[in-house]
Scaffold this motif. Structure first.
Motif, PDB file in Angstrom:
ATOM      1  N   PHE A  47     -41.974  31.429 -15.602  1.00 16.14           N
ATOM      2  CA  PHE A  47     -42.131  31.933 -14.298  1.00 16.14           C
ATOM      3  C   PHE A  47     -43.125  32.536 -13.937  1.00 16.14           C
ATOM      4  N   LEU A  48     -43.757  33.140 -14.877  1.00 15.80           N
ATOM      5  CA  LEU A  48     -44.928  34.027 -14.413  1.00 15.80           C
ATOM      6  C   LEU A  48     -46.444  33.074 -14.795  1.00 15.80           C
ATOM      7  N   PHE A  73     -49.337  35.213 -12.705  1.00 15.92           N
ATOM      8  CA  PHE A  73     -49.938  35.234 -11.203  1.00 15.92           C
ATOM      9  C   PHE A  73     -50.315  36.718 -10.724  1.00 15.92           C
ATOM     10  N   PHE A  74     -49.666  37.596 -11.630  1.00 17.82           N
ATOM     11  CA  PHE A  74     -50.161  39.026 -11.322  1.00 17.82           C
ATOM     12  C   PHE A  74     -51.805  38.938 -10.999  1.00 17.82           C
ATOM     13  N   LYS A  75     -52.532  38.446 -11.759  1.00 16.50           N
ATOM     14  CA  LYS A  75     -54.031  38.401 -11.502  1.00 16.50           C
ATOM     15  C   LYS A  75     -54.516  37.995 -10.404  1.00 16.50           C
ATOM     16  N   PHE A  76     -53.687  37.396  -9.266  1.00 17.01           N
ATOM     17  CA  PHE A  76     -54.204  37.050  -7.954  1.00 17.01           C
ATOM     18  C   PHE A  76     -54.029  38.273  -7.041  1.00 17.01           C
ATOM     19  N   PHE A  77     -53.399  39.210  -7.453  1.00 17.03           N
ATOM     20  CA  PHE A  77     -53.239  40.403  -6.560  1.00 17.03           C
ATOM     21  C   PHE A  77     -54.139  41.557  -6.816  1.00 17.03           C
ATOM     22  N   GLU A 138     -49.446  45.559  -3.762  1.00 17.80           N
ATOM     23  CA  GLU A 138     -49.375  44.219  -2.929  1.00 17.80           C
ATOM     24  C   GLU A 138     -48.198  43.292  -3.377  1.00 17.80           C
ATOM     25  N   LEU A 139     -47.948  43.418  -4.714  1.00 18.28           N
ATOM     26  CA  LEU A 139     -46.916  42.549  -5.369  1.00 18.28           C
ATOM     27  C   LEU A 139     -46.270  43.614  -6.174  1.00 18.28           C
ATOM     28  N   ILE A 140     -44.720  43.836  -6.063  1.00 13.43           N
ATOM     29  CA  ILE A 140     -43.828  44.628  -6.725  1.00 13.43           C
ATOM     30  C   ILE A 140     -42.853  43.608  -7.270  1.00 13.43           C
ATOM     31  N   MET A 141     -42.901  43.356  -8.769  1.00 17.31           N
ATOM     32  CA  MET A 141     -41.819  42.710  -9.552  1.00 17.31           C
ATOM     33  C   MET A 141     -40.954  43.612 -10.438  1.00 17.31           C
ATOM     34  N   ILE A 226     -46.464  31.746  -5.129  1.00 24.17           N
ATOM     35  CA  ILE A 226     -46.883  33.108  -5.231  1.00 24.17           C
ATOM     36  C   ILE A 226     -48.128  33.310  -5.286  1.00 24.17           C
ATOM     37  N   ARG A 227     -48.969  32.502  -5.607  1.00 20.60           N
ATOM     38  CA  ARG A 227     -50.373  32.355  -5.513  1.00 20.60           C
ATOM     39  C   ARG A 227     -50.920  32.174  -4.068  1.00 20.60           C
ATOM     40  N   LYS A 228     -50.250  31.360  -3.290  1.00 20.52           N
ATOM     41  CA  LYS A 228     -50.506  31.266  -2.100  1.00 20.52           C
ATOM     42  C   LYS A 228     -50.357  32.381  -0.982  1.00 20.52           C
ATOM     43  N   VAL A 229     -49.218  33.223  -1.699  1.00 20.93           N
ATOM     44  CA  VAL A 229     -49.066  34.420  -0.700  1.00 20.93           C
ATOM     45  C   VAL A 229     -50.017  35.282  -1.174  1.00 20.93           C
ATOM     46  N   ALA A 230     -50.367  35.517  -2.306  1.00 17.20           N
ATOM     47  CA  ALA A 230     -51.654  36.260  -2.559  1.00 17.20           C
ATOM     48  C   ALA A 230     -53.023  35.902  -1.927  1.00 17.20           C
TER      49      ALA A 230
END
Length: 236
Positions: A47-48, A73-77, A138-141, A226-230
């Motif tokens: 998933f990540l 995907f954390f790198k995009f935020f 920006e992102l909280i998981m 998720i990348r698109k959201v970022a």
């Protein structure tokens, strides 16, 4: 963006207990049939990263596996919180204690009550940490293994699982009432009853408070979303 990672959340149980906050605007199952074994660490790592990570993660040392930031995907935020996320920021001691007591139960060295108590204690700790983090990144998981951990010994006991799903429904409701952000709720796999116990199934769960137009997506499909959201800093 907020991601509620609810291990082993099962669509049939969500419906059975009428968990409307967990279902959200769009919801359904995910398809994890591409994986030989529906292992927790493998599925969350996939998933990540947006890639099938099964061959990279040995069974014997799976709980020691850690991804690098640039693989996820954390790198995009610009800012993010990854709370107790398997394959990335897992609270190793907490989960090691759960696994120790699970093994001890099957060796007649611990009771189900002792095991459940530790699982609930860890859940409450994560819940406090999660709500402290809301609004700060920006992102909280946030990862919660309650349905999986309790389900392994008690999935075939409806009254116990009802309490678990009511707790996760309350969690989702509180999150939704506290923000207008894009909220994704996702599980790695579902569960099925084997007597009183529970075993992993090959369909996970997802829901969103935005219309996504998905139909039986793979767990790896969410990476690009998720990348698109970022990139847009808004819902897709």
């Amino acid at each position: 963006m907020i991601i509620l990672a609810l291990d082993a959340l099962d669509l049939s149980m969500v419906k059975n207990f009428n968990c409307e906050s967990l279902m959200q605007l769009e919801y359904g199952q995910t398809d994890i049939s591409e994986f030989k074994l529906p292992r927790t660490v493998v599925l969350w790592a996939s998933f990540l990263t947006g890639k099938n990570m099964e061959t990279r993660i040995p069974v014997k040392t799976q709980w020691e596996f850690k991804l690098k930031l640039e693989e996820t995907f954390f790198k995009f935020f610009e800012s993010y919180v990854a709370l107790d996320v398997p394959a990335f920021s897992l609270k190793d001691k907490n989960h090691a204690e759960e696994r120790r007591l699970l093994k001890a139960y099957f060796n007649d060295e611990a009771t189900v009550e002792e095991y459940d108590a530790v699982v609930w204690k860890n859940h409450e700790e994560n819940k406090k940490d999660f709500f402290r983090s809301l609004g700060n990144s920006e992102l909280i998981m946030g990862y919660f293994d309650l349905a999986d951990a309790i389900g392994h010994l008690s999935f075939g006991i409806p009254d116990k699982m009802k309490v678990v799903y009511e707790e996760l429904e309350k969690l989702a409701r509180e999150v939704k009432s506290s923000t207008d952000d894009f909220i994704l709720i996702i599980s790695d796999h579902g569960m099925k009853a084997v007597g009183r116990y529970g075993d992993h199934t090959r369909n996970g769960f997802y829901s969103s408070n935005r219309e996504l137009g998905l139909s039986l997506p793979k767990i790896t499909d969410f990476y690009s979303l998720i990348r698109k959201v970022a990139s847009k800093n808004e819902s897709p």
